[in-house]
Design a protein around this motif. Structure first.
Motif, PDB file in Angstrom:
ATOM      1  N   LYS A 195       1.074  -1.332   0.009  1.00  0.00           N
ATOM      2  CA  LYS A 195      -0.120   0.159   0.002  1.00  0.00           C
ATOM      3  C   LYS A 195       0.557   1.280   0.130  1.00  0.00           C
ATOM      4  O   LYS A 195       0.270   2.482  -0.333  1.00  0.00           O
ATOM      5  N   ARG A 196       1.997   1.227   0.206  1.00  0.00           N
ATOM      6  CA  ARG A 196       3.556   2.089   0.770  1.00  0.00           C
ATOM      7  C   ARG A 196       3.689   2.777  -0.366  1.00  0.00           C
ATOM      8  O   ARG A 196       4.643   3.454  -0.907  1.00  0.00           O
ATOM      9  N   ASN A 238       3.253   5.991  -2.897  1.00  0.00           N
ATOM     10  CA  ASN A 238       3.580   7.422  -2.391  1.00  0.00           C
ATOM     11  C   ASN A 238       5.798   6.552  -2.399  1.00  0.00           C
ATOM     12  O   ASN A 238       6.236   7.880  -1.575  1.00  0.00           O
ATOM     13  N   ASP A 239       5.922   5.907  -1.786  1.00  0.00           N
ATOM     14  CA  ASP A 239       7.406   5.776  -1.727  1.00  0.00           C
ATOM     15  C   ASP A 239       8.064   6.322  -2.343  1.00  0.00           C
ATOM     16  O   ASP A 239       9.610   6.216  -2.655  1.00  0.00           O
ATOM     17  N   PRO A 262      11.072  -0.795   2.063  1.00  0.00           N
ATOM     18  CA  PRO A 262      10.816   0.060   3.203  1.00  0.00           C
ATOM     19  C   PRO A 262      11.713   0.270   4.285  1.00  0.00           C
ATOM     20  O   PRO A 262      13.211  -0.282   4.601  1.00  0.00           O
TER      21      PRO A 262
END
Length: 119
Positions: A82-83, A86-87, A108
């Motif tokens: 989900k990140r 955006n990352d 991450p």
């Protein structure tokens, strides 16, 4: 900055970069099932950084000396997908032009940049 997103890469990356105003081509829209060497050659011709989840691109660049404008290799576990979009946008905003000519491994909470040979 201009990007070419490999077909196997999460399409959320394409959406997030486009929403942030970046020039993004997606292999899945242009040339589905293109060979990795074709993808990296196209990106080099168009001066685009390749975004991929395929580790073969690192080998193409280092072992085979394939010319490139840069490669971002994304390694995210399912639990953190989900990140991802955006990352990637955060990486591009923070690092900007320093991504050009580099092999970047994005995980991450971890970014590794390596200057490519001959750059």
């Amino acid at each position: 900055m201009r990007f070419l997103v490999d077909e196997g890469c999460d399409y959320g990356v394409v959406r997030a970069l486009r929403a942030a105003g970046y020039d993004v081509h997606a292999v899945s829209e242009m040339s589905p099932r293109a060979d990795d060497t074709e993808v990296i050659a196209l990106a080099a011709r168009e001066e685009r950084i390749v975004l991929t989840e395929d580790g073969d691109f690192g080998q193409l660049v280092y072992a085979h000396g394939q010319q490139t404008h840069g490669v971002v290799f994304i390694r995210y576990p399912i639990a953190m997908r989900k990140r991802l979009g955006n990352d990637v946008v955060k990486l591009v905003k923070q690092r900007g032009e320093t991504l050009v000519g580099c092999l970047v491994v994005l995980q991450p909470c971890l970014i590794r940049l390596s200057l490519l040979f001959g750059e």
